[in-house]
Design an enzyme around this catalytic site. Sequence first.
Site, PDB file in Angstrom:
ATOM      1  N   SER A 116       6.940   1.984   0.616  1.00 39.00           N
ATOM      2  CA  SER A 116       6.704   2.742  -0.615  1.00 39.00           C
ATOM      3  C   SER A 116       7.871   3.654  -0.944  1.00 39.00           C
ATOM      4  O   SER A 116       8.553   4.171  -0.042  1.00 39.00           O
ATOM      5  CB  SER A 116       5.454   3.593  -0.414  1.00 39.00           C
ATOM      6  OG  SER A 116       5.327   4.518  -1.464  1.00 39.00           O
ATOM      7  N   TYR A 140       1.229  10.374   3.722  1.00 40.60           N
ATOM      8  CA  TYR A 140       1.207   8.937   3.406  1.00 40.60           C
ATOM      9  C   TYR A 140       2.626   8.360   3.479  1.00 40.60           C
ATOM     10  O   TYR A 140       2.872   7.343   4.125  1.00 40.60           O
ATOM     11  CB  TYR A 140       0.601   8.722   2.012  1.00 40.60           C
ATOM     12  CG  TYR A 140       0.936   7.402   1.406  1.00 40.60           C
ATOM     13  CD1 TYR A 140       0.367   6.238   1.884  1.00 40.60           C
ATOM     14  CD2 TYR A 140       1.866   7.300   0.357  1.00 40.60           C
ATOM     15  CE1 TYR A 140       0.691   4.999   1.344  1.00 40.60           C
ATOM     16  CE2 TYR A 140       2.193   6.082  -0.195  1.00 40.60           C
ATOM     17  CZ  TYR A 140       1.602   4.937   0.314  1.00 40.60           C
ATOM     18  OH  TYR A 140       1.944   3.726  -0.226  1.00 40.60           O
ATOM     19  N   LYS A 144       4.542   5.419   6.114  1.00 39.09           N
ATOM     20  CA  LYS A 144       5.319   4.231   5.718  1.00 39.09           C
ATOM     21  C   LYS A 144       6.723   4.268   6.329  1.00 39.09           C
ATOM     22  O   LYS A 144       7.242   3.246   6.792  1.00 39.09           O
ATOM     23  CB  LYS A 144       5.400   4.144   4.187  1.00 39.09           C
ATOM     24  CG  LYS A 144       4.069   3.862   3.515  1.00 39.09           C
ATOM     25  CD  LYS A 144       3.609   2.443   3.773  1.00 39.09           C
ATOM     26  CE  LYS A 144       2.266   2.132   3.161  1.00 39.09           C
ATOM     27  NZ  LYS A 144       1.817   0.753   3.407  1.00 39.09           N
TER      28      LYS A 144
END
Length: 322
Positions: A116, A140, A144
């Site tokens: 991402s 988050y 990643k």
Amino acid sequence: MKVLVIGGAGYIGSHVVKALLKSGHSVTVFDNLSSGLRQNLFKQNDFIHGDILNPAQLDASFASGFDAFIHLAAFKAAGESMIEPEKYSLNNISGTINILNAAIKNNCKKMVFSSSAAIFGEPQYLPIDEKHPKNPENFYGFTKLDIEHYLEWYDKLRNLKYVALRYFNAAGYDPDGEIFGLEQNPANLLPVVMETACGMRKEMSIFGNDYDTRDGTCIRDYVHVSDLADAHVKALEYISDKNESLTVNLGSETGISVTEMIETARRITGKEIPAKYVGRRLGDPACLYATSAYAREKLGWIPKYSDIDTLISSTWQAYQKN
Ligand code: UFG
């Protein structure tokens, strides 16, 4: 190729499955249906109702023999990840380790991974290229980035060959109208605009109109999910041909502001879409867009559906089907 698509019943996963089937690959979907939907499955794909937190289930699935796997199973709400980091470390990080270990054990060493743009954090310069400093602003994004590091090590130590695809803002729906499963309680801009257009919400909020941008609202790089899906097919071809790993940014290279998105949606849907300005949302950079020159060069990837009209009209089509 025989491909295992983990998270293949989700929003992006289902579009990836469609693109793989169209290119003649044989697909098995592995999904726990926590946010994925049965209605997103295709009659041509096999389905395993499994969980990435269950190593035995993963091992048994990989044991049936796959040439490659695609891993899209993750929680992805940036805001939530700051409130419930444990949920994100367990599912996104531990879940990925389970997948990698099961894959290696069963000698499946070709992988495409959903990364991402959230790994970059506040932009230091624009457009964002692959070398841009990685400084995630939410947990988050950290999960990643952490996984990208695992992949580098599994490549060195276990000869795993992977393509990590760093999506910018995924949006849109299958232009053929075959996939129209809607995400529950969406927080992303375009689904919120659509829910407001449908009357599911009375009014939507625009988070900040005092940014240093052309109209004061945030600018993002929206990339159509069918273009993202196409990149996965190209990534598999790349690994098969070159047998080397690759990490690329995937964006449309076009910035669209929140106001532009809403105004265009009003034109396309013919709906009023009431919207009010509220304060800024925490952690939102003013402007974020990619250069995808590297994806173009290495994968021959060229987005076809990522113009604003197709993004909105394909999403509106999915909402109308519901
Ligand atoms: N926005 C609003 N109102 C809303 C929802 C969003 O004004 O109701 C604004 C946001 O403030 C932001 C823009 O619309 O300026 C886009 O917001 P999204 O929540 O749709 O997307 P983000 O840019 O925050 O993040 C998305 C994904 C992340 C991913 C990132 C990559 O949700 O997982 O794109 O660029 F990491």
